[in-house]
Design an enzyme around this catalytic site. Structure first.
Site, PDB file in Angstrom:
ATOM      1  N   ASP A 184       0.868  -1.181   0.000  1.00 10.93           N
ATOM      2  CA  ASP A 184       0.000   0.000   0.000  1.00 10.93           C
ATOM      3  C   ASP A 184       0.905   1.232   0.000  1.00 10.93           C
ATOM      4  O   ASP A 184       1.137   1.853   1.031  1.00 10.93           O
ATOM      5  CB  ASP A 184      -0.919  -0.013   1.218  1.00 10.93           C
ATOM      6  N   LYS A 185       1.385   1.585  -1.163  1.00 16.86           N
ATOM      7  CA  LYS A 185       2.374   2.661  -1.270  1.00 16.86           C
ATOM      8  C   LYS A 185       1.814   4.021  -0.884  1.00 16.86           C
ATOM      9  O   LYS A 185       2.544   4.882  -0.390  1.00 16.86           O
ATOM     10  CB  LYS A 185       2.932   2.720  -2.696  1.00 16.86           C
ATOM     11  N   THR A 192       6.752   2.749  -0.055  1.00 14.82           N
ATOM     12  CA  THR A 192       7.643   3.887   0.102  1.00 14.82           C
ATOM     13  C   THR A 192       7.071   5.117  -0.598  1.00 14.82           C
ATOM     14  O   THR A 192       6.599   5.043  -1.734  1.00 14.82           O
ATOM     15  CB  THR A 192       9.034   3.559  -0.460  1.00 14.82           C
ATOM     16  N   ASN A 198      10.380  -7.600  -8.913  1.00 10.23           N
ATOM     17  CA  ASN A 198       9.766  -6.308  -9.212  1.00 10.23           C
ATOM     18  C   ASN A 198      10.824  -5.252  -9.490  1.00 10.23           C
ATOM     19  O   ASN A 198      11.924  -5.295  -8.935  1.00 10.23           O
ATOM     20  CB  ASN A 198       8.842  -5.870  -8.071  1.00 10.23           C
ATOM     21  N   ARG A 199      10.485  -4.327 -10.346  1.00 10.25           N
ATOM     22  CA  ARG A 199      11.287  -3.136 -10.578  1.00 10.25           C
ATOM     23  C   ARG A 199      10.348  -1.928 -10.635  1.00 10.25           C
ATOM     24  O   ARG A 199      10.375  -1.120 -11.555  1.00 10.25           O
ATOM     25  CB  ARG A 199      12.128  -3.261 -11.858  1.00 10.25           C
ATOM     26  N   MET A 200       9.498  -1.834  -9.621  1.00  9.25           N
ATOM     27  CA  MET A 200       8.466  -0.807  -9.587  1.00  9.25           C
ATOM     28  C   MET A 200       9.050   0.599  -9.624  1.00  9.25           C
ATOM     29  O   MET A 200       8.556   1.478 -10.322  1.00  9.25           O
ATOM     30  CB  MET A 200       7.596  -0.973  -8.349  1.00  9.25           C
ATOM     31  N   PHE A 221       9.579   2.877  -6.835  1.00  9.29           N
ATOM     32  CA  PHE A 221       8.947   3.853  -5.935  1.00  9.29           C
ATOM     33  C   PHE A 221       7.815   4.615  -6.630  1.00  9.29           C
ATOM     34  O   PHE A 221       7.702   5.841  -6.500  1.00  9.29           O
ATOM     35  CB  PHE A 221       9.976   4.862  -5.408  1.00  9.29           C
ATOM     36  N   SER A 267      16.221  -0.201  -1.819  1.00  7.42           N
ATOM     37  CA  SER A 267      15.567  -0.663  -3.044  1.00  7.42           C
ATOM     38  C   SER A 267      16.591  -0.741  -4.170  1.00  7.42           C
ATOM     39  O   SER A 267      17.379   0.188  -4.364  1.00  7.42           O
ATOM     40  CB  SER A 267      14.445   0.296  -3.447  1.00  7.42           C
ATOM     41  N   ASN A 290      15.794  -0.626  -7.239  1.00  2.00           N
ATOM     42  CA  ASN A 290      15.113  -0.120  -8.434  1.00  2.00           C
ATOM     43  C   ASN A 290      15.167   1.398  -8.594  1.00  2.00           C
ATOM     44  O   ASN A 290      14.552   1.946  -9.496  1.00  2.00           O
ATOM     45  CB  ASN A 290      13.655  -0.585  -8.425  1.00  2.00           C
ATOM     46  N   THR A 291      15.884   2.073  -7.701  1.00 11.15           N
ATOM     47  CA  THR A 291      16.174   3.494  -7.847  1.00 11.15           C
ATOM     48  C   THR A 291      17.680   3.631  -7.998  1.00 11.15           C
ATOM     49  O   THR A 291      18.433   3.207  -7.114  1.00 11.15           O
ATOM     50  CB  THR A 291      15.681   4.304  -6.626  1.00 11.15           C
ATOM     51  N   LYS A 323      15.959   0.504   6.698  1.00  8.72           N
ATOM     52  CA  LYS A 323      15.718  -0.736   5.959  1.00  8.72           C
ATOM     53  C   LYS A 323      16.880  -0.990   5.017  1.00  8.72           C
ATOM     54  O   LYS A 323      17.236  -0.130   4.210  1.00  8.72           O
ATOM     55  CB  LYS A 323      14.410  -0.662   5.170  1.00  8.72           C
ATOM     56  N   ASN A 341      15.242  -5.968   2.427  1.00  7.90           N
ATOM     57  CA  ASN A 341      14.545  -5.670   1.191  1.00  7.90           C
ATOM     58  C   ASN A 341      14.769  -6.819   0.204  1.00  7.90           C
ATOM     59  O   ASN A 341      15.248  -7.890   0.579  1.00  7.90           O
ATOM     60  CB  ASN A 341      15.063  -4.339   0.623  1.00  7.90           C
ATOM     61  N   THR A 342      14.449  -6.600  -1.059  1.00 10.65           N
ATOM     62  CA  THR A 342      14.617  -7.633  -2.087  1.00 10.65           C
ATOM     63  C   THR A 342      16.091  -7.797  -2.451  1.00 10.65           C
ATOM     64  O   THR A 342      16.926  -6.948  -2.152  1.00 10.65           O
ATOM     65  CB  THR A 342      13.817  -7.268  -3.343  1.00 10.65           C
TER      66      THR A 342
END
Length: 340
Positions: A63-64, A84, A109-111, A113, A173, A175-176, A215, A244-245
Protein backbone atom coordinates in the site's frame (compact mmCIF):
# COMPACT_ATOMS: atom_id res chain seq x y z
CA UNK A 1 -12.28 -17.20 0.16
CA UNK A 2 -8.77 -16.33 -0.98
CA UNK A 3 -8.29 -19.92 -2.10
CA UNK A 4 -11.14 -19.47 -4.55
CA UNK A 5 -9.66 -16.24 -5.90
CA UNK A 6 -6.04 -17.31 -5.96
CA UNK A 7 -6.18 -19.32 -9.19
CA UNK A 8 -7.86 -16.46 -11.03
CA UNK A 9 -5.50 -13.82 -9.65
CA UNK A 10 -2.39 -15.78 -10.56
CA UNK A 11 -3.63 -15.97 -14.15
CA UNK A 12 -4.03 -12.18 -14.27
CA UNK A 13 -1.29 -9.64 -15.00
CA UNK A 14 0.53 -9.22 -11.65
CA UNK A 15 0.07 -5.47 -11.33
CA UNK A 16 -3.58 -5.61 -12.37
CA UNK A 17 -4.15 -8.47 -9.93
CA UNK A 18 -2.56 -6.38 -7.17
CA UNK A 19 -4.89 -3.45 -7.85
CA UNK A 20 -7.92 -5.73 -8.20
CA UNK A 21 -7.24 -7.49 -4.90
CA UNK A 22 -6.87 -4.25 -2.97
CA UNK A 23 -10.04 -2.87 -4.54
CA UNK A 24 -12.02 -5.99 -3.58
CA UNK A 25 -10.59 -5.88 -0.08
CA UNK A 26 -11.58 -2.23 0.33
CA UNK A 27 -15.14 -2.98 -0.79
CA UNK A 28 -15.45 -5.92 1.60
CA UNK A 29 -14.13 -3.76 4.44
CA UNK A 30 -16.69 -1.04 3.76
CA UNK A 31 -19.40 -3.71 3.81
CA UNK A 32 -18.11 -4.90 7.18
CA UNK A 33 -17.16 -8.31 5.80
CA UNK A 34 -13.34 -8.22 5.66
CA UNK A 35 -12.85 -8.40 9.41
CA UNK A 36 -15.09 -11.47 9.66
CA UNK A 37 -13.18 -13.58 7.16
CA UNK A 38 -9.96 -14.13 9.12
CA UNK A 39 -9.05 -14.77 12.72
CA UNK A 40 -7.55 -11.81 14.59
CA UNK A 41 -4.91 -13.39 16.79
CA UNK A 42 -3.74 -11.28 19.70
CA UNK A 43 -0.17 -11.63 20.93
CA UNK A 44 0.76 -8.30 22.58
CA UNK A 45 4.33 -7.32 21.84
CA UNK A 46 6.47 -4.39 23.03
CA UNK A 47 9.10 -3.08 20.62
CA UNK A 48 10.76 0.33 20.23
CA UNK A 49 8.57 1.56 23.08
CA UNK A 50 5.42 0.77 21.10
CA UNK A 51 2.60 -1.68 21.91
CA UNK A 52 1.84 -4.04 19.01
CA UNK A 53 -1.34 -6.16 19.05
CA UNK A 54 0.75 -8.99 17.59
CA UNK A 55 4.25 -9.19 16.07
CA UNK A 56 3.21 -9.86 12.45
CA UNK A 57 2.96 -6.80 10.23
CA UNK A 58 2.55 -5.76 6.63
CA UNK A 59 5.74 -4.76 4.83
CA UNK A 60 5.98 -1.55 2.85
CA UNK A 61 5.24 -1.69 -0.86
CA UNK A 62 1.80 -3.24 -0.90
CA UNK A 63 0.00 0.00 0.00
CA UNK A 64 2.37 2.66 -1.27
CA UNK A 65 -0.06 5.56 -0.94
CA UNK A 66 -1.90 4.64 2.26
CA UNK A 67 -5.16 4.15 0.36
CA UNK A 68 -6.09 0.80 1.93
CA UNK A 69 -5.02 1.14 5.57
CA UNK A 70 -8.39 0.32 7.11
CA UNK A 71 -9.04 -2.58 4.75
CA UNK A 72 -5.64 -4.13 5.41
CA UNK A 73 -6.03 -3.64 9.16
CA UNK A 74 -9.19 -5.75 9.03
CA UNK A 75 -7.08 -8.79 8.08
CA UNK A 76 -5.50 -8.99 11.54
CA UNK A 77 -2.05 -7.47 11.12
CA UNK A 78 -0.29 -6.40 14.28
CA UNK A 79 0.98 -3.32 12.46
CA UNK A 80 0.98 -1.84 8.98
CA UNK A 81 3.78 -0.09 7.08
CA UNK A 82 2.83 2.08 4.11
CA UNK A 83 5.00 3.62 1.37
CA UNK A 84 7.64 3.89 0.10
CA UNK A 85 6.65 7.51 -0.41
CA UNK A 86 8.72 10.27 -2.03
CA UNK A 87 8.47 14.08 -1.86
CA UNK A 88 6.97 14.42 -5.33
CA UNK A 89 4.63 12.01 -7.14
CA UNK A 90 6.38 9.75 -9.64
CA UNK A 91 5.26 7.05 -12.06
CA UNK A 92 8.05 4.59 -11.33
CA UNK A 93 9.61 2.41 -13.98
CA UNK A 94 7.94 1.48 -17.30
CA UNK A 95 5.54 -1.47 -17.34
CA UNK A 96 5.72 -4.42 -17.22
CA UNK A 97 7.65 -4.22 -13.96
CA UNK A 98 6.21 -7.00 -11.79
CA UNK A 99 6.79 -10.70 -12.50
CA UNK A 100 5.92 -13.96 -10.76
CA UNK A 101 7.83 -17.21 -10.57
CA UNK A 102 4.97 -19.29 -9.23
CA UNK A 103 6.87 -22.57 -8.98
CA UNK A 104 9.19 -21.02 -6.38
CA UNK A 105 6.63 -18.69 -4.78
CA UNK A 106 8.81 -15.79 -5.87
CA UNK A 107 8.28 -12.31 -7.29
CA UNK A 108 10.61 -9.99 -9.20
CA UNK A 109 9.77 -6.31 -9.21
CA UNK A 110 11.29 -3.14 -10.58
CA UNK A 111 8.47 -0.81 -9.59
CA UNK A 112 10.74 2.16 -8.85
CA UNK A 113 8.95 3.85 -5.93
CA UNK A 114 5.80 4.57 -7.94
CA UNK A 115 3.62 6.71 -5.65
CA UNK A 116 1.42 9.81 -5.50
CA UNK A 117 3.72 11.82 -3.26
CA UNK A 118 3.97 12.43 0.46
CA UNK A 119 1.18 15.01 0.68
CA UNK A 120 -1.31 12.59 -0.88
CA UNK A 121 -0.25 9.83 1.54
CA UNK A 122 -0.67 12.11 4.54
CA UNK A 123 -4.18 13.00 3.41
CA UNK A 124 -5.04 9.30 3.23
CA UNK A 125 -3.68 8.72 6.74
CA UNK A 126 -5.76 11.63 8.06
CA UNK A 127 -8.92 10.00 6.73
CA UNK A 128 -8.06 6.53 8.01
CA UNK A 129 -9.86 5.11 11.06
CA UNK A 130 -6.93 2.83 11.97
CA UNK A 131 -5.81 3.18 15.59
CA UNK A 132 -2.98 0.66 15.54
CA UNK A 133 0.74 0.92 14.82
CA UNK A 134 1.35 2.61 11.47
CA UNK A 135 4.84 2.76 9.97
CA UNK A 136 5.57 5.17 7.13
CA UNK A 137 8.40 4.27 4.77
CA UNK A 138 10.20 7.19 3.09
CA UNK A 139 12.51 7.38 0.08
CA UNK A 140 13.96 9.74 -2.50
CA UNK A 141 12.66 10.72 -5.93
CA UNK A 142 14.38 9.10 -8.89
CA UNK A 143 15.10 12.58 -10.30
CA UNK A 144 17.01 13.61 -7.17
CA UNK A 145 20.78 12.98 -7.47
CA UNK A 146 21.99 10.56 -4.83
CA UNK A 147 24.32 13.24 -3.42
CA UNK A 148 21.19 15.28 -2.63
CA UNK A 149 19.21 12.34 -1.23
CA UNK A 150 19.26 13.74 2.31
CA UNK A 151 17.08 16.66 1.17
CA UNK A 152 14.33 14.26 0.06
CA UNK A 153 14.49 12.18 3.23
CA UNK A 154 14.30 15.28 5.42
CA UNK A 155 11.37 16.64 3.40
CA UNK A 156 9.41 13.42 3.93
CA UNK A 157 10.53 13.01 7.54
CA UNK A 158 9.23 16.44 8.51
CA UNK A 159 5.85 15.85 6.89
CA UNK A 160 5.12 12.33 8.08
CA UNK A 161 6.41 12.75 11.65
CA UNK A 162 3.03 13.78 13.16
CA UNK A 163 1.21 10.88 11.48
CA UNK A 164 3.55 7.90 11.95
CA UNK A 165 3.98 5.44 14.81
CA UNK A 166 7.47 4.85 13.42
CA UNK A 167 9.33 6.05 10.31
CA UNK A 168 11.40 3.81 8.05
CA UNK A 169 14.25 5.21 5.97
CA UNK A 170 14.48 3.06 2.85
CA UNK A 171 17.98 3.05 1.32
CA UNK A 172 17.82 -0.49 0.01
CA UNK A 173 15.57 -0.66 -3.04
CA UNK A 174 17.50 -1.92 -6.08
CA UNK A 175 15.11 -0.12 -8.43
CA UNK A 176 16.17 3.49 -7.85
CA UNK A 177 19.54 4.25 -9.44
CA UNK A 178 22.43 4.46 -6.95
CA UNK A 179 20.11 4.31 -3.92
CA UNK A 180 22.00 1.41 -2.38
CA UNK A 181 25.19 3.51 -2.43
CA UNK A 182 23.73 5.16 0.68
CA UNK A 183 24.26 1.94 2.66
CA UNK A 184 28.04 2.29 2.78
CA UNK A 185 30.83 4.48 4.14
CA UNK A 186 30.67 8.24 4.35
CA UNK A 187 27.38 8.36 2.44
CA UNK A 188 25.63 6.37 5.18
CA UNK A 189 27.26 8.37 7.97
CA UNK A 190 26.27 11.71 6.42
CA UNK A 191 22.72 10.51 5.77
CA UNK A 192 22.13 9.18 9.28
CA UNK A 193 23.73 12.22 10.86
CA UNK A 194 21.46 14.59 8.92
CA UNK A 195 18.33 12.54 9.51
CA UNK A 196 18.99 12.00 13.21
CA UNK A 197 19.68 15.69 13.83
CA UNK A 198 16.38 16.69 12.23
CA UNK A 199 14.59 13.80 13.95
CA UNK A 200 15.76 15.07 17.34
CA UNK A 201 14.51 18.56 16.50
CA UNK A 202 11.12 17.15 15.48
CA UNK A 203 10.84 15.18 18.72
CA UNK A 204 11.40 18.40 20.68
CA UNK A 205 9.05 20.39 18.45
CA UNK A 206 6.18 17.90 18.70
CA UNK A 207 6.98 16.91 22.30
CA UNK A 208 6.82 13.19 21.57
CA UNK A 209 9.21 10.65 20.13
CA UNK A 210 8.59 8.68 16.92
CA UNK A 211 11.00 5.73 16.51
CA UNK A 212 13.33 5.81 13.52
CA UNK A 213 14.03 2.64 11.52
CA UNK A 214 16.45 1.82 8.69
CA UNK A 215 15.72 -0.74 5.96
CA UNK A 216 18.66 -2.52 4.34
CA UNK A 217 19.31 -4.94 1.50
CA UNK A 218 20.23 -8.62 1.82
CA UNK A 219 23.15 -8.16 -0.60
CA UNK A 220 25.63 -7.07 2.05
CA UNK A 221 29.05 -8.46 2.92
CA UNK A 222 30.43 -8.81 6.44
CA UNK A 223 32.29 -5.50 6.37
CA UNK A 224 29.14 -3.64 5.31
CA UNK A 225 27.10 -5.33 8.04
CA UNK A 226 29.73 -4.40 10.60
CA UNK A 227 29.82 -0.76 9.45
CA UNK A 228 26.04 -0.37 9.32
CA UNK A 229 25.68 -1.91 12.78
CA UNK A 230 28.20 0.53 14.27
CA UNK A 231 26.47 3.49 12.64
CA UNK A 232 23.06 2.37 13.90
CA UNK A 233 24.37 2.28 17.45
CA UNK A 234 26.28 5.56 17.11
CA UNK A 235 23.25 7.47 15.83
CA UNK A 236 20.82 5.70 18.19
CA UNK A 237 18.58 4.40 15.43
CA UNK A 238 15.67 2.54 17.01
CA UNK A 239 15.13 -0.31 14.56
CA UNK A 240 16.46 -2.16 11.54
CA UNK A 241 14.39 -3.95 8.90
CA UNK A 242 16.20 -6.87 7.30
CA UNK A 243 15.73 -7.20 4.42
CA UNK A 244 14.55 -5.67 1.19
CA UNK A 245 14.62 -7.63 -2.09
CA UNK A 246 17.78 -9.20 -3.51
CA UNK A 247 19.62 -8.87 -6.81
CA UNK A 248 20.62 -12.52 -6.48
CA UNK A 249 18.81 -15.11 -8.55
CA UNK A 250 19.87 -18.07 -6.43
CA UNK A 251 17.17 -20.71 -6.52
CA UNK A 252 15.40 -19.36 -9.60
CA UNK A 253 18.22 -19.40 -12.17
CA UNK A 254 16.50 -21.94 -14.39
CA UNK A 255 13.33 -19.90 -14.90
CA UNK A 256 13.11 -17.51 -17.87
CA UNK A 257 11.55 -14.80 -15.72
CA UNK A 258 14.70 -14.74 -13.59
CA UNK A 259 16.37 -12.73 -16.35
CA UNK A 260 14.09 -9.77 -15.67
CA UNK A 261 15.78 -6.84 -13.93
CA UNK A 262 14.66 -5.96 -10.42
CA UNK A 263 14.60 -7.24 -6.87
CA UNK A 264 13.70 -10.84 -6.05
CA UNK A 265 11.38 -11.52 -3.12
CA UNK A 266 9.46 -14.50 -1.85
CA UNK A 267 10.50 -17.96 -0.76
CA UNK A 268 13.99 -17.99 -2.36
CA UNK A 269 14.92 -14.95 -0.25
CA UNK A 270 14.03 -16.58 3.06
CA UNK A 271 17.36 -18.17 4.03
CA UNK A 272 19.47 -15.23 2.83
CA UNK A 273 17.43 -12.60 4.65
CA UNK A 274 17.35 -14.67 7.85
CA UNK A 275 21.12 -15.09 7.72
CA UNK A 276 21.64 -11.33 7.34
CA UNK A 277 19.23 -10.80 10.24
CA UNK A 278 21.23 -13.19 12.43
CA UNK A 279 24.49 -11.43 11.56
CA UNK A 280 23.04 -8.07 12.51
CA UNK A 281 21.62 -9.54 15.72
CA UNK A 282 25.11 -10.67 16.71
CA UNK A 283 26.61 -7.27 15.96
CA UNK A 284 23.88 -5.18 17.56
CA UNK A 285 23.52 -7.18 20.78
CA UNK A 286 19.93 -6.01 21.47
CA UNK A 287 20.87 -2.33 21.14
CA UNK A 288 18.63 -1.94 18.05
CA UNK A 289 15.26 -3.63 17.50
CA UNK A 290 15.19 -6.01 14.53
CA UNK A 291 12.27 -6.54 12.17
CA UNK A 292 12.56 -9.62 9.96
CA UNK A 293 11.10 -9.67 6.46
CA UNK A 294 11.84 -11.76 3.40
CA UNK A 295 10.45 -15.08 2.25
CA UNK A 296 7.96 -15.73 5.05
CA UNK A 297 5.27 -17.96 3.57
CA UNK A 298 4.48 -20.17 6.56
CA UNK A 299 4.52 -20.01 10.34
CA UNK A 300 7.84 -21.80 10.72
CA UNK A 301 9.65 -19.19 8.63
CA UNK A 302 8.24 -16.49 10.89
CA UNK A 303 9.56 -18.44 13.88
CA UNK A 304 12.96 -18.67 12.16
CA UNK A 305 13.15 -14.88 12.02
CA UNK A 306 12.28 -14.58 15.71
CA UNK A 307 14.86 -17.22 16.59
CA UNK A 308 17.46 -15.30 14.56
CA UNK A 309 16.88 -12.18 16.64
CA UNK A 310 13.80 -10.37 15.31
CA UNK A 311 11.22 -8.87 17.64
CA UNK A 312 8.72 -8.37 14.79
CA UNK A 313 8.21 -9.82 11.31
CA UNK A 314 6.60 -8.48 8.15
CA UNK A 315 4.84 -10.15 5.23
CA UNK A 316 4.39 -9.24 1.58
CA UNK A 317 5.14 -11.79 -1.14
CA UNK A 318 3.92 -14.66 1.03
CA UNK A 319 0.49 -13.02 1.12
CA UNK A 320 0.29 -13.19 -2.67
CA UNK A 321 0.72 -16.96 -2.67
CA UNK A 322 -0.81 -17.95 0.68
CA UNK A 323 -3.45 -15.29 1.31
CA UNK A 324 -4.37 -13.49 4.55
CA UNK A 325 -4.63 -16.75 6.51
CA UNK A 326 -0.83 -16.55 6.63
CA UNK A 327 -1.06 -13.69 9.17
CA UNK A 328 -2.82 -15.77 11.82
CA UNK A 329 -0.67 -18.82 11.06
CA UNK A 330 2.49 -16.81 11.74
CA UNK A 331 1.16 -15.30 14.98
CA UNK A 332 0.04 -18.70 16.24
CA UNK A 333 3.38 -20.32 15.35
CA UNK A 334 5.31 -17.62 17.21
CA UNK A 335 3.03 -18.01 20.22
CA UNK A 336 3.21 -21.82 20.11
CA UNK A 337 7.00 -21.82 20.23
CA UNK A 338 6.97 -19.38 23.13
CA UNK A 339 9.39 -17.09 21.39
CA UNK A 340 7.54 -13.83 21.83
Amino acid sequence: MYGLLRHFLLKTDPEKAHEMTLSMLAKSQKMGVAGLLYDHVELPTMCMGLHFRNPVGLAAGLDKNGEYIDALAALGFGFIEIGTVTPKPQDGNPKPRLFRIEEQKAIINRMGFNNKGVDYLINQVKHSQFQGILGINIGKNASTPVENALDDYLYCLERVYPFASYITVNISSPNTKNLRDLQSGEALTALLNGIKNRHSQLATQHQYYVPLVLKVAPDLDESQIDYIAKELIQFEIDGLITTNTTLSRHGVEDYPTSQEAGGLSGSPLSAMSTQILAQFAEQLDDKVALIGVGGIDNGQKAVNKIQAGASLVQLYSGLIYEGPKLIGDCVESIEQFGLN
